[in-house]
Design a protein around this motif. Structure first.
Motif: not given
Length: 1320
Positions: A100-104, A216-221
């Motif tokens: 899995l890889s995550f992005r903001t 709080v600030r970021d949306t995680l994908y």
């Protein structure tokens, strides 16, 4: 839940077998990638650290956004299919090779498409097509876990910044110490494209991205993958279907039907198109077309070759293709998985009619990096990290590696690489095909942004731009307008339309939109009917280009192997006996095949016919006598038949003229017809019997599908019943055949064994990667290497022993120099692979040379410490004969120094190969390698526990197989390195018991070989030994020995001359046994001696039971010193023996000219050596020669010649010969001219030497048969020959003339050492 009977029965005929979804499991949360952990465990074990401690520790150096986490198969439908069981671990690993890889929201989240394949143990393949996209993480637990990991990473980073300001430099130096570490560094991190922007300054060197994650600030994908698994590679169709499903997921409007309908349709209701037909089925928005080649066409290949040629260019691709044909190790390297797959599949489809037989992993997951250690041919793809430098990528073995850097448009080729036949014209033809489609043959360095599905990018733009959406809706450019049209076509006339509209209202689709579509369609009128979208046109263009490029490659093989059937050896009565004896039998007459090929093709073909893929092709041909023909073979044989109808090849059999492909247009037309006129249309997607309210549409999120609906297929559709009945018919037919032939299980076992003969390992198993399984895999490698060594050494022996081996029942005969070179090159390759297996640390491109250098360093250190010669590995070889040459020091180090002093060799791989050739020529290869491996401490330091060189029993067997090569003589070093300087040592051995063994005159020597001569060498008086350096003379043939006749003791009785090549140790003896001096023997001051190869008698060299026969030599020293010594009747040969020896000498010369030019050896030996033509004619002329002494002087045959000359000259003056025919007069003239020229030359070669020279010149100029009648009819004969002499028997003389005339067909050339100073 298992699949129903009808579903599984029809599975082989279904378009897709599985639909799979991979991603994050919200219940288990974030788990580090287990395979990455296993990899760290292996690395720690290799480096000697405690693996358990490593496995327990967490890695906080990396930002959590760059780390890999465990992905899982979330859903797959159906549960299982009997003919293709679902391998969950393998599919998960290949769908998400990096986990899995995550992005903001700051990072690029472009969807990506890639494909993969799984090769099962029986060699059959399953294809996977994957669409990866990013989905917002909604689980608060995962967001908080990511937040925590980021804080820990920050703390670790701050601590390390305090402790080690220069951490980046130290880490780089430590990682370079290990081959696998550097691989890991290039693969473990999954960098987001945005991280490159933040890599400026010092932050990145510490591993902190600067833009971390704040919940709080970021949306995680997080990444998620949809995958279709299919039995055939319909890449374009699968790509379009998956991108349409993804479009439905992210669209503002829900799809016309629930996603289950489309997935159910492709899994159960879309069949594979029948051969030679096309099929149309429906995606979510647009119809999708695919077509399948007919029975006589090239097999299906849907990966775009245009892309492979664009990425690499024609020249590079042809070079890689050649490496694949010669079964080298090929490593593809790119950031983009799809590029790896496109190039790998592209090259393997071009192999038709051959098939790659070895390890094939187009996408190598990070956890399988140890597979690069495989000592077998492989074709693998490795994903590179952005910005990774190739120089930092140290691979376990590079001696036989073709490294393909796809993104940078460059390749690195192995050394000693033969070119593909007619390469220039071939590249030209391929370039013409590419240019006709508007593509550049050079390829292009494209942007490294991975390929994105075009539909998605169009949709994204539509969402951003209203003006573009208006353009789309004009329905004239074939974008979304076309899709909407298909939606309408799909829904109109559907009996469930009312139910669908009701459902659509509930799920949020406005029916007004549907009505608008209908209105719009009427407005367009006839415009859209029969029109094709640009995507479809592009697909057709790609398919036509694909097939034309493949036809060009297929035509090359059809030209090269037009007559291959003539050389297939079919000598088994039935399949069972053939399978049982497969390993012992020769199936292809290689020597005859090569002798039939044009000269420029030979370097490539001699290598290629030794490959596993060629052997399998020939096996399939032989098995086709008893079984149905293998499909590729059937098509290829059909091509050859067709080509024969067009042109009869016989006149141009050996021609290397390039023939262009003639099938281009018709093959492209076949595809165009299929795609323009659709043969079959699959059932439309339709509403299923689903529970209302489940899987509700939510934009941007892939829904939870209803498993019970997708678990099994329909039981009553016509197509599935049809395929079931077909399947039953096939099964019945198969069972019937089983009773006729041998037991099926036994047959399958034999077949598998036959097909896997020579293959070291089938495919790596992806699903189970425990250390135990890896150890077992390595054990298979060890067994495979040993088996390969046994087969290679046996093949080398059988080929080298030739007719001797044939009499022993080993098959083929006639090794050619070219073939011998190929076999030795393949032995060098095998040794490199053995030495590369299980290396701890990679150093240099050649693992064998690296080991030798380590050994040399240690031994030289020991030498300095003890201040004595190296004891280990330094044995003295015994002197070659009881007198003469001093002992030659033999050691591994000594031979290494010889190679190191050769300036012509520039690389480690070249040095290793030269060292192997030298050791093989010296019959020391097994002994040297045993010595090298006897230093166990060094071997343990360099190799892992599982390495071949640390398996004691296998190592012993391996050395024993190599020892068997000592039974034959090789000149593989001398004949290849022809320009190097070689030190020689020469010794003249007088007959000691005679008082004048020491002479007062000044002796000289000239040594000649197949490649040149040494020139005159003055020898110091009374020393009789000298060393001299000369460019390689090749195998030595003659020595001229003489002296200047000065001083009181100017007579010299020489036993022999010994000459030794100080590098190879080859020693030649040149027997003499004659006097040199005026007034003694025949008065000669110089003699030409013929060499014999001295076989070393070293007790330690076992296994010398049989050997190649020795070369001819000078007539032995018992040869008559004068005619008077032949008084004893026992010594005289009979007339029959004399005639037989002449016949044999002439036969040997004729055989010499029938050999290929490069393998003929020395003609001088056949003329002047023992049993040669001069020796045989001398016996003839001595028969019945009067032995009376005239004034106590010895009489020689040359005396008879001189008297005949005097008689002829006198007779000519008196005019006695005027009445004889003109021809006789000409023959007298030529005889007199030659004898006078020999008598008048400044060299003092003695009477026997003059006789030898006259015979040689007469043979060269085709005059011997014309001189014989003159000699036989000259009155002088009555005074010098007895009545019963052969020369006085007219019948014998005329038969001798007939025998000698057979030499007139051949161009006899003489060495300069024989003809020097003769002026004719």
């Amino acid at each position: 839940m298992s699949v129903t009977t009808s579903g599984s029965g029809s599975a082989p005929c279904r378009f897709a077998h599985y639909f799979v979804v991979c991603g994050i499991d919200n219940e288990t949360g974030l788990e580090p990638d287990a395979l990455a952990a296993l990899y760290q465990w292996l690395e720690a074990d290799r480096q000697g650290r405690d693996p358990e401690a490593v496995a327990a520790g967490e890695n906080f150096d990396q930002s959590p956004l760059k780390r890999t986490f465990k992905s899982k198969v979330l859903d797959h439908y159906p549960e299982n299919i009997e003919c293709n069981p679902f391998d969950q671990d393998a599919v998960n690993m290949l769908c998400m090779p990096k986990g899995l890889s995550f992005r903001t929201q700051r990072d690029s989240r472009t969807p990506q498409f890639h494909s993969f394949l799984i090769t099962r143990e029986d060699g059959s393949r399953t294809y996977g097509f994957v669409h990866t996209f990013y989905e917002e993480v909604t689980s608060p637990q995962i967001c908080s876990a990511m937040q925590t990991l980021h804080q820990m990473h920050q703390a670790e980073h701050n601590a390390s910044a305090h402790n080690c300001p220069s951490s980046s430099s130290s880490s780089s130096s430590s990682s370079s110490s290990s081959s696998m570490d550097s691989l890991a560094s290039s693969l473990d991190e999954v960098e987001s494209p945005s991280s490159t922007s933040s890599s400026q300054g010092g932050r990145r060197s510490c591993g902190c991205s600067g833009e971390g994650y704040d919940s709080v600030r970021d949306t995680l994908y997080v990444s998620k993958a949809m995958c279709l698994i299919t039995p055939m590679p319909f890449m374009h169709a699968c790509k379009r279907f998956l991108s349409q499903v993804h479009r439905a997921v992210i669209s503002h409007q829900p799809p016309p039907l629930p996603l289950e309908s489309y997935i159910y349709n492709i899994l159960y209701e879309v069949p594979l198109p029948p051969p030679g037909r096309s099929l149309k089925f429906h995606g979510v928005y647009e119809p999708i077309l695919c077509q399948r080649p007919g029975v006589g066409e090239l097999p299906l290949a849907d990966f775009p070759l245009s892309e492979a040629f664009r990425l690499l260019g024609v020249e590079n691709l042809v070079q890689i293709f050649t490496c694949v044909l010669l079964e080298m190790q090929i490593l593809l390297y790119s950031q983009d998985y799809q590029r790896l797959m496109v190039v790998a599949e592209g090259i393997t489809t071009l192999l038709f009619p051959f098939q790659w037989q070895h390890v094939y992993v187009p996408i190598l997951p990070a956890s399988l990096l140890h597979f690069l250690d495989a000592p077998v041919p492989y074709l693998m793809g490795l994903q590179s990290k952005e910005g990774t430098d190739r120089s930092k990528l140290e691979l376990p073995q590079e001696a036989n590696l073709c490294f393909v850097d796809i993104d940078n448009h460059c390749i690195e080729l192995p050394e000693d690489f033969p070119h593909f036949p007619n390469k220039t014209e071939f590249i030209q033809e391929l370039s013409e095909v590419l240019l006709s489609f508007g593509l550049s043959p050079e390829g292009g360095n494209t942007s490294s942004e991975p390929a994105v599905s075009s539909q998605t990018s169009v949709l994204e733009k539509e969402l951003k731009s209203t003006s573009l959406s208006e353009l789309v809706d004009d329905r004239k450019n074939g974008n979304l307008g076309g899709e909407a049209l298909d939606v309408l076509e799909l829904l109109q006339g559907n009996p469930t339309l009312e139910r669908l509209q009701a459902l659509a209202k509930r799920t949020g689709v406005k029916v007004a939109r549907l009505e608008a579509l209908a209105v719009g369609q009427k407005a367009v009128g006839e415009e859209g009917v029969g029109g094709r979208s640009p995507a479809e046109e592009e697909e057709l263009r790609n398919a036509k280009l694909n097939v034309q490029l493949r036809e060009v490659f297929a035509a090359r093989f059809a030209t090269m192997f037009t007559d291959y059937e003539s050389f297939v050896i079919q000598n088994s009565p039935d399949l069972e006996s053939w399978l049982t004896n497969r390993e012992q039998m020769h199936n292809f007459d290689k020597a005859s095949f090569l002798s039939d090929q044009p000269e420029p093709y030979l370097p490539f073909l001699s290598h290629f016919i030794e490959t596993q893929m060629f052997a399998t092709f020939i096996d399939n041909k032989i098995m086709s006598q008893w079984e149905e023909k293998e499909p590729l073979l059937r098509v290829f044989d059909g091509r050859i038949e067709k080509a024969r109808l067009y042109n009869v090849r016989a006149p141009s059999l050996r021609s290397s003229v390039y023939q262009k492909c003639t099938f281009l247009k018709e093959s492209a037309q076949a595809i165009e017809q299929r795609l323009r006129k659709i043969d079959h249309t699959a059932i439309h997607p339709h509403l299923l019997n689903m529970k209302i309210g489940q899987g509700k549409y939510q934009q941007g999120f892939f829904p939870k599908l209803q498993a019970d609906v997708l678990a099994s297929g329909p039981t009553n559709n016509k197509w599935s019943n049809r395929t079931c009945s077909t399947q039953r018919r096939v099964d019945r037919h198969r069972q019937h055949n089983d009773h006729l032939v041998l037991d099926n299980d036994l047959k399958e076992k034999y077949m598998q064994e036959a097909r896997n003969l020579g293959k070291n390992l089938r495919q790596p198993k992806l699903s189970d990667l425990s250390p135990a399984v890896i150890a077992q895999t390595n054990w298979k490698f060890v067994e495979g290497l040993l088996k390969e060594c046994k087969m290679k050494t046996k093949r080398m022996l059988v080929e080298k022993m030739g007719s001797e081996a044939v009499e022993l029942g080993h098959g083929e005969v006639n090794i050619t120099g070219l073939e011998e070179n190929t076999l030795i090159a393949s032995l060098c390759d095998l040794l490199e692979r053995i030495w590369s297996h299980g290396l701890q640390v990679k150093q240099g491109k050649s693992a064998l040379w690296s080991h030798l250098l380590h050994y040399q360093t240690r031994e030289e250190k020991n030498e300095q410490l003890s201040e004595s010669p190296v004891s280990s590995g330094q044995e003295k070889r015994k002197p070659e004969s009881s007198v003469g040459l001093p002992a030659l020091h033999v050691s591994v180090i000594q031979d290494m120094r010889h190679i190191q002093s050769m300036g012509e060799i520039k690389t480690d791989v070249g040095r290793a190969r030269a060292w192997i050739r030298l050791s093989l020529e010296k019959k020391l290869l097994s002994q040297h390698l045993k010595q090298l491996l006897s230093n166990q401490a060094l071997t343990k330091k360099l190799y892992k526990r599982y390495a071949f060189l640390r398996c004691e029993e296998e190592k012993e067997q391996f050395l024993f197989h190599l020892l068997s090569l000592n039974t034959v003589d090789y000149f593989c070093f001398t004949s290849v390195f022809t320009t190097i300087m070689i030190p020689y040592r020469a010794v003249i051995i007088p007959i000691k018991k005679l008082s004048n063994a020491m002479t007062t005159s000044n002796p000289w020597l000239c040594v000649s070989g197949e490649l040149g001569d040494s020139g005159i060498l003055q020898i110091t008086k009374n020393v009789l030994e000298m060393k001299f350096d000369r460019q390689n003379l090749g195998k030595l043939t003659t020595v001229q020995l003489g002296h200047d006749n000065s001083g009181l003791l100017a007579k010299w009785l020489v036993d022999c001359v010994m000459v030794r090549n100080e590098i190879t140790g080859h020693t030649y003896k040149f027997p003499c046994g004659r006097w040199l001096g005026k007034g003694v023997d025949d008065g000669s001051l110089e003699r030409v001696l013929i060499g014999e190869f001295v076989v070393p008698c070293n007790d330690e060299d076992g296994g010398r039971g049989s050997r190649t026969p020795p070369l001819q030599q000078s007539p032995s020293q018992i040869r008559r010193i004068s005619i008077t010594s032949l008084t004893g009747r026992g010594n005289k040969p009979t007339t029959v023996q004399i005639q037989e020896s002449i016949g044999e000498a002439v036969n040997n010369i004729i055989k010499h000219f029938h050999k290929p030019e490069k393998e003929r050896g020395s003609l001088t030996v056949l003329l002047c050596g023992e049993g040669g033509l001069v020796w045989a004619l001398e016996q003839f002329f001595h028969h019945g020669f009067r032995s009376a002494r005239i004034f106590q002087k010895n009489v020689f045959v040359w005396d008879f010649y001189e008297r005949t000359l005097a008689f002829m000259e006198n007779a000519d003056q008196i005019g006695d010969l005027q009445e004889t025919p003109e021809l006789l007069g000409l023959n007298c003239e030529s005889f007199c001219r030659y004898v006078n020229a020999i008598n008048n030359m400044p060299r003092n070669i003695g009477k026997d030497g003059k006789f030898q020279l006259l015979v040689c010149l007469g043979a060269r100029d085709r005059l011997l048969p014309q001189w014989l009648p003159l000699l036989a009819e000259c009155p002088v004969i009555t005074r010098m020959y007895e009545e019963n002499a052969l020369l006085r028997d007219k019948l014998t003389v005329s038969s001798l003339i007939a025998v000698l005339e057979t030499l007139h067909d051949f161009p006899i050339t003489l060495e300069s050492s024989l003809t020097k100073s003769v002026e004719l």
